[in-house]
Design a protein around this motif. Structure first.
Motif, PDB file in Angstrom:
ATOM      1  N   VAL A  13      53.088 -92.360  62.830  1.00 20.05           N
ATOM      2  CA  VAL A  13      51.320 -92.407  61.429  1.00 20.05           C
ATOM      3  C   VAL A  13      51.224 -90.588  61.357  1.00 20.05           C
ATOM      4  O   VAL A  13      51.572 -89.549  61.459  1.00 20.05           O
ATOM      5  CB  VAL A  13      50.698 -92.920  62.483  1.00 20.05           C
ATOM      6  CG1 VAL A  13      51.275 -94.609  62.950  1.00 20.05           C
ATOM      7  CG2 VAL A  13      50.385 -91.992  64.030  1.00 20.05           C
ATOM      8  N   HIS A  14      50.101 -90.969  60.282  1.00 20.36           N
ATOM      9  CA  HIS A  14      49.714 -89.989  59.435  1.00 20.36           C
ATOM     10  C   HIS A  14      48.504 -89.072  60.552  1.00 20.36           C
ATOM     11  O   HIS A  14      48.264 -88.218  60.373  1.00 20.36           O
ATOM     12  CB  HIS A  14      48.922 -90.118  58.294  1.00 20.36           C
ATOM     13  CG  HIS A  14      50.493 -89.720  57.505  1.00 20.36           C
ATOM     14  ND1 HIS A  14      50.431 -91.466  56.744  1.00 20.36           N
ATOM     15  CD2 HIS A  14      51.150 -89.194  56.443  1.00 20.36           C
ATOM     16  CE1 HIS A  14      52.502 -91.206  56.469  1.00 20.36           C
ATOM     17  NE2 HIS A  14      51.782 -89.934  55.535  1.00 20.36           N
ATOM     18  N   GLY A  15      47.485 -90.243  60.946  1.00 23.80           N
ATOM     19  CA  GLY A  15      47.315 -90.247  62.179  1.00 23.80           C
ATOM     20  C   GLY A  15      47.004 -89.302  63.168  1.00 23.80           C
ATOM     21  O   GLY A  15      48.279 -88.813  63.737  1.00 23.80           O
ATOM     22  N   VAL A  44      45.134 -94.729  68.564  1.00 22.95           N
ATOM     23  CA  VAL A  44      45.885 -94.772  67.082  1.00 22.95           C
ATOM     24  C   VAL A  44      44.591 -94.331  66.670  1.00 22.95           C
ATOM     25  O   VAL A  44      43.686 -95.735  66.128  1.00 22.95           O
ATOM     26  CB  VAL A  44      46.613 -95.255  66.733  1.00 22.95           C
ATOM     27  CG1 VAL A  44      47.508 -94.890  65.702  1.00 22.95           C
ATOM     28  CG2 VAL A  44      47.508 -96.086  68.209  1.00 22.95           C
ATOM     29  N   ALA A  45      44.364 -92.304  65.618  1.00 21.51           N
ATOM     30  CA  ALA A  45      43.089 -92.285  65.175  1.00 21.51           C
ATOM     31  C   ALA A  45      44.195 -92.190  63.297  1.00 21.51           C
ATOM     32  O   ALA A  45      44.657 -92.313  63.125  1.00 21.51           O
ATOM     33  CB  ALA A  45      42.931 -91.024  65.747  1.00 21.51           C
ATOM     34  N   CYS A  46      43.781 -93.855  63.155  1.00 17.85           N
ATOM     35  CA  CYS A  46      44.274 -93.948  61.807  1.00 17.85           C
ATOM     36  C   CYS A  46      43.743 -93.325  60.396  1.00 17.85           C
ATOM     37  O   CYS A  46      42.529 -93.848  60.063  1.00 17.85           O
ATOM     38  CB  CYS A  46      44.629 -95.620  61.439  1.00 17.85           C
ATOM     39  SG  CYS A  46      44.876 -97.110  63.098  1.00 17.85           S
ATOM     40  N   ALA A  47      44.778 -92.733  59.518  1.00 21.36           N
ATOM     41  CA  ALA A  47      44.675 -91.954  58.589  1.00 21.36           C
ATOM     42  C   ALA A  47      43.943 -92.644  57.394  1.00 21.36           C
ATOM     43  O   ALA A  47      43.961 -93.061  56.014  1.00 21.36           O
ATOM     44  CB  ALA A  47      45.450 -91.192  58.663  1.00 21.36           C
ATOM     45  N   GLY A  48      45.413 -94.069  57.867  1.00 25.45           N
ATOM     46  CA  GLY A  48      45.082 -94.774  56.147  1.00 25.45           C
ATOM     47  C   GLY A  48      45.647 -96.578  56.690  1.00 25.45           C
ATOM     48  O   GLY A  48      45.907 -96.720  57.928  1.00 25.45           O
ATOM     49  N   VAL A  49      45.585 -97.376  55.323  1.00 25.40           N
ATOM     50  CA  VAL A  49      46.695 -98.738  56.208  1.00 25.40           C
ATOM     51  C   VAL A  49      47.999 -98.443  56.817  1.00 25.40           C
ATOM     52  O   VAL A  49      48.009 -99.531  57.290  1.00 25.40           O
ATOM     53  CB  VAL A  49      46.624 -99.346  54.646  1.00 25.40           C
ATOM     54  CG1 VAL A  49      47.158-100.578  54.828  1.00 25.40           C
ATOM     55  CG2 VAL A  49      44.793 -99.695  53.937  1.00 25.40           C
ATOM     56  N   PRO A  91      38.664 -92.182  61.150  1.00 25.33           N
ATOM     57  CA  PRO A  91      38.776 -91.296  60.200  1.00 25.33           C
ATOM     58  C   PRO A  91      38.540 -92.042  58.707  1.00 25.33           C
ATOM     59  O   PRO A  91      38.859 -91.206  57.798  1.00 25.33           O
ATOM     60  CB  PRO A  91      40.591 -90.737  60.441  1.00 25.33           C
ATOM     61  CG  PRO A  91      40.419 -91.175  61.453  1.00 25.33           C
ATOM     62  CD  PRO A  91      40.157 -92.347  62.261  1.00 25.33           C
ATOM     63  N   MET A  92      39.061 -93.168  58.839  1.00 26.67           N
ATOM     64  CA  MET A  92      38.914 -94.200  57.515  1.00 26.67           C
ATOM     65  C   MET A  92      37.616 -94.453  57.173  1.00 26.67           C
ATOM     66  O   MET A  92      37.103 -95.267  57.608  1.00 26.67           O
ATOM     67  CB  MET A  92      39.594 -95.620  57.528  1.00 26.67           C
ATOM     68  CG  MET A  92      40.845 -95.184  58.006  1.00 26.67           C
ATOM     69  SD  MET A  92      42.025 -96.760  57.974  1.00 26.67           S
ATOM     70  CE  MET A  92      41.531 -97.200  56.488  1.00 26.67           C
ATOM     71  N   ARG A  93      37.081 -93.301  56.312  1.00 24.85           N
ATOM     72  CA  ARG A  93      35.596 -93.448  55.979  1.00 24.85           C
ATOM     73  C   ARG A  93      34.684 -93.607  55.197  1.00 24.85           C
ATOM     74  O   ARG A  93      33.311 -93.290  54.393  1.00 24.85           O
ATOM     75  CB  ARG A  93      34.241 -92.813  56.950  1.00 24.85           C
ATOM     76  CG  ARG A  93      34.015 -92.998  58.386  1.00 24.85           C
ATOM     77  CD  ARG A  93      33.830 -91.908  59.874  1.00 24.85           C
ATOM     78  NE  ARG A  93      32.388 -92.129  59.220  1.00 24.85           N
ATOM     79  CZ  ARG A  93      31.881 -90.643  59.690  1.00 24.85           C
ATOM     80  NH1 ARG A  93      32.050 -89.790  60.728  1.00 24.85           N
ATOM     81  NH2 ARG A  93      30.601 -90.649  59.639  1.00 24.85           N
ATOM     82  N   ARG A  94      35.675 -93.517  53.575  1.00 23.58           N
ATOM     83  CA  ARG A  94      35.430 -93.946  52.084  1.00 23.58           C
ATOM     84  C   ARG A  94      34.549 -94.321  52.514  1.00 23.58           C
ATOM     85  O   ARG A  94      35.188 -95.336  52.358  1.00 23.58           O
ATOM     86  CB  ARG A  94      36.763 -93.414  52.148  1.00 23.58           C
ATOM     87  CG  ARG A  94      37.536 -92.032  51.989  1.00 23.58           C
ATOM     88  CD  ARG A  94      38.644 -91.968  51.103  1.00 23.58           C
ATOM     89  NE  ARG A  94      39.590 -92.874  51.238  1.00 23.58           N
ATOM     90  CZ  ARG A  94      40.764 -92.361  52.470  1.00 23.58           C
ATOM     91  NH1 ARG A  94      40.401 -90.672  52.653  1.00 23.58           N
ATOM     92  NH2 ARG A  94      41.857 -93.755  52.396  1.00 23.58           N
ATOM     93  N   VAL A  95      33.715 -95.098  50.725  1.00 20.23           N
ATOM     94  CA  VAL A  95      32.652 -95.516  50.355  1.00 20.23           C
ATOM     95  C   VAL A  95      32.753 -95.364  48.619  1.00 20.23           C
ATOM     96  O   VAL A  95      32.264 -94.347  48.487  1.00 20.23           O
ATOM     97  CB  VAL A  95      31.088 -95.923  50.990  1.00 20.23           C
ATOM     98  CG1 VAL A  95      30.064 -96.078  50.252  1.00 20.23           C
ATOM     99  CG2 VAL A  95      30.955 -95.332  52.395  1.00 20.23           C
TER     100      VAL A  95
END
Length: 456
Positions: A13-15, A44-49, A91-95
């Motif tokens: 994973v990237h996270g 698991v702190a996920c950086a993306g899908v 970590p996935m907080r983009r708006v």
């Protein structure tokens, strides 16, 4: 879970992956409610899908249950599963905002404050909650009551689509024409339907400034104040969705020192419209009783959204219940004031949400939320700091909920409940419960998602 397996997961994973032997484990497993102390196998702190998919596949192959954390702000701490795998979307907080179409795309870890900051650049807002640290995904999945509820409905009523990673690792888009049953279930059905990696919302013109009244009255006048508020609410415009709070004055400004430690009934809530119009409408609130403080003013919408933030800090101990009332008649008001006077902690509040309007416009089967016509929702919010006082504070919340049952509709609000009663979710969903369980069975037949096992 052995460290070698977690190391293999971390390499894929990237996270970040945090297990019990890691120094960051206690921070990784903590949530907003300081009374929650659970020990997952890993976080698991996920950086993306892609990380979400990898984590789900790992959980399936190792026989682990899964819980999902957005903001970790639920009072019952449902995002942390003992012995399970926590998928942390923090970590996935983009708006992103389309100001022309008035639509918003928010990742699953976004907080209310993130969405507000992005939308207010265009004088828009999404109907969300009233504490900016709350994760929008968890809030929305269980309904989402906020200041805009009477004008624009619940958070879930403003969802137009969702990106979801299902239990088998597929990324799907749920909307009216794609996975329509999943789309229906996500809008108020609670949790364990999949990992919601993004939500799409309608936004509405709000701000940049609004009129925010905040008046306080002696709790000794509470029954009369609530009676007059009941009459006011019957003709109040939909732009005004206020909350009455039975609380105690903190020993701090801007409250006068002579009121510190005194119990009061307060009324607050921004007017969703022209500030000058709002000030005229809210002037009537001064007739509710003997005014102790009148702190109403024109404020930025962003400040209105942070109005309660300081009163709900991370790490405090919380135990909440909820109720929906058929009416706020004399007996109901007297019961509320009686139990407000019995609060064992001055931090505790008993909140009366004035509902109706757009909430009740939505048919009871259009979303999983069945109880939409109740004119009042009660938040029974036991809040305290001292762990040695857990028992009396928990007991107060439960006893207050029991005392209000004769006046209730039987419904509940999942975001305002400790979930210790396994029937809470069924009461919230009513006749929709069977359909909702069928959707869960369709998308997670093996029961991989187990947030609800916390209260089963």
């Amino acid at each position: 879970m052995d460290t070698a397996s977690l190391a293999r997961l971390a390499s894929g994973v990237h996270g970040t992956v945090t297990g019990p032997v890691d120094a960051a484990y206690d921070d990784a497993r903590s949530v907003w409610n300081g009374a929650i102390d659970r020990s997952p196998a890993a976080v698991v702190a996920c950086a993306g899908v892609d990380d979400v998919v990898e984590a789900l596949l790992f959980a399936r192959s190792h026989g682990l249950g899964v819980s999902v954390r957005s903001g970790g702000h639920h009072v019952a701490g449902l995002s942390v599963l003992d012995g399970g795998l926590v998928i942390d979307l923090g970590p996935m907080r983009r708006v992103s905002v389309d100001p022309v179409a008035r639509t918003v795309h928010a990742e699953g870890g976004a907080l209310i404050g993130d969405v507000d900051a992005a939308t207010q650049q265009h004088a828009l807002a999404v109907p969300l909650g009233v504490v900016s640290e709350t994760g929008v995904a968890g809030l929305t999945l269980a309904g989402g009551y906020g200041w805009m509820r009477r004008k624009h409905g619940l958070s879930c009523d403003n969802v137009t689509g969702a990106e979801v990673v299902t239990a088998d690792g597929r990324l799907v888009h749920a909307g009216p024409d794609e996975h329509p049953e999943l789309f229906w279930a996500l809008r108020g059905g609670g949790w364990d339907l999949g990992v919601v990696t993004a939500l799409e919302y309608r936004a509405h013109p709000v701000g940049p400034d609004v009129y925010l009244p905040f008046l306080t009255f002696p709790l000794s006048e509470g029954e009369a104040v609530l009676g007059r508020l009941r009459e006011f609410a019957r003709s109040a415009p939909r732009e005004f969705g206020c909350i009455a709070v039975c609380w105690t004055f903190p020993s701090a400004e801007p409250f006068p020192e002579e009121l510190w430690g005194e119990d009061f009934v307060g009324v607050a809530g921004p007017y969703i419209g022209d500030p000058a119009e709002g000030e005229l409408v809210c002037a009537e609130l001064r007739n509710l009783g003997t005014v102790l403080t009148d702190l109403g003013s024109v404020v930025p919408w962003l400040d209105a959204q942070r109005f309660f933030d300081e009163d709900y800090p991370r790490g405090r101990r919380y135990h909440w219940k909820s109720a929906h009332l058929r009416d706020l008649d004399r007996d109901a008001a007297a019961t509320l004031v009686e139990w407000a006077a019995r609060r064992p902690s001055p931090l505790t509040s008993l909140d009366i949400w004035i509902n109706g309007g757009a909430i009740a416009d939505v048919p009871s089967d259009a979303t999983p939320i069945a109880d939409r016509t109740a004119p009042y929702m009660i938040g029974i919010e036991s809040n305290w700091d001292d762990p040695t006082q857990d028992a009396p504070n928990v007991e107060w919340a439960r006893s207050t909920a029991k005392a209000l049952k004769p006046f209730g509709t039987g419904g509940s609000y999942l975001n305002f409940d400790d979930m210790s009663d396994p029937e809470v979710a069924r009461r919230a969903h009513g006749e929709n419960a069977e359909r909702l369980e069928a959707v869960r069975e369709l998308y997670d037949p093996s029961g991989l998602f187990r947030s609800r096992s916390v209260y089963r």
